[in-house]
Motif scaffolding. Structure first.
Motif, PDB file in Angstrom:
ATOM      1  N   LYS A 149      -0.381   5.886  -2.775  1.00 10.08           N
ATOM      2  CA  LYS A 149      -1.683   5.367  -2.336  1.00 10.08           C
ATOM      3  C   LYS A 149      -2.473   6.442  -1.618  1.00 10.08           C
ATOM      4  O   LYS A 149      -3.664   6.655  -1.894  1.00 10.08           O
ATOM      5  CB  LYS A 149      -1.480   4.170  -1.413  1.00 10.08           C
TER       6      LYS A 149
ATOM      7  N   CYS B  52       0.676  -4.327  -4.339  1.00 12.25           N
ATOM      8  CA  CYS B  52       0.243  -3.761  -5.622  1.00 12.25           C
ATOM      9  C   CYS B  52       1.351  -2.959  -6.315  1.00 12.25           C
ATOM     10  O   CYS B  52       1.166  -2.481  -7.441  1.00 12.25           O
ATOM     11  CB  CYS B  52      -0.978  -2.867  -5.419  1.00 12.25           C
TER      12      CYS B  52
ATOM     13  N   ILE C 136      -6.051  -1.117  -2.655  1.00  8.49           N
ATOM     14  CA  ILE C 136      -4.602  -1.064  -2.872  1.00  8.49           C
ATOM     15  C   ILE C 136      -3.889  -1.638  -1.651  1.00  8.49           C
ATOM     16  O   ILE C 136      -4.092  -1.181  -0.531  1.00  8.49           O
ATOM     17  CB  ILE C 136      -4.133   0.379  -3.116  1.00  8.49           C
TER      18      ILE C 136
END
Length: 222
Positions: A124, A117, A113
């Motif tokens: 995250k 993204c 990630i």
């Protein structure tokens, strides 16, 4: 199947033998369970060999041949080893290499990630923490899972000198790879990756390695 004849052995001795046999069987079962858990864990982190590093996939010229997270992590671990062997400031070499090895293992579940993204830093972090919990339980808390989780948090929270060095190695490995792609593929310019590392290197070794990498970039129109 074990049969103890109480008519042959005294009752107390028979009980002792039964306890010993049961203990041995339990220990064997525990070893088998540890082995199964370990292989489950190895299979899961093996997914890192299949996951492409997201930053490179956005560049058409290299996307089909870009490195995996596992390849990235391997070179970071080797860089950390060399850094530690050359260090004269008392870094814990075992801790340094261990952090390097585990720092990206959550990506075996959530993928690589990046800020591009569309996922916030908080989301995250939450995804990766859940992945770390899953990996910890897969291996087993007392079978190394807790220690691997501790090392991962040490890196994520930048709690030690070793964690900070691995952070530098992470960025330096990216720059080495960027330089290699620029040398290998005509027309590929990866200035953005170098610019993202401005001011990132605090150690003398990190700065020296960065300078050496930059000198190896091909001369081309940018």
């Amino acid at each position: 199947k074990f049969v103890i004849d109480s008519n042959v052995l005294p009752t107390s001795l028979a009980r002792i033998i039964i306890i010993i046999i049961i203990t041995m069987m339990e220990e064997k079962e525990e070893e088998n369970n540890k082995a199964e858990s370990a292989i489950d864990f190895f299979q899961q982190i093996g997914q890192l060999k299949l996951i492409k590093r997201t930053g490179w996939t956005r560049h058409e010229g290299i996307s089909a041949k870009c490195e995996s997270v596992a390849e990235h992590s391997f070179r970071i671990a080797m860089m950390a080893l060399v850094f530690g062997l050359q260090d004269k400031t008392g870094l814990d070499l075992k801790n340094l290499i261990s952090i390097a090895l585990v720092h990206d293992i959550c990506e075996s579940i959530v993928g690589d990630i990046t800020p591009l993204c569309g996922i916030s830093k908080e989301e995250k972090r939450a995804k990766e923490e859940r992945a770390m919990e899953s990996l910890r339980e897969t291996l087993g808390r007392e079978n190394g899972g807790l220690e691997i989780e501790r090392l991962w948090f040490e890196y994520e929270n930048q709690e030690s000198r070793e964690a900070k060095v691995v952070k530098e190695m992470d960025k330096l490995e990216m720059l080495v790879q960027a330089m290699e792609y620029e040398c290998a593929y005509e027309g590929v310019c990866l200035d953005e990756f170098y610019e993202s590392c401005d001011g990132a290197f605090l150690t003398d070794t990190g700065k020296a390695w960065c300078e050496s990498i930059v000198k190896r970039r091909p001369t081309k129109e940018r």
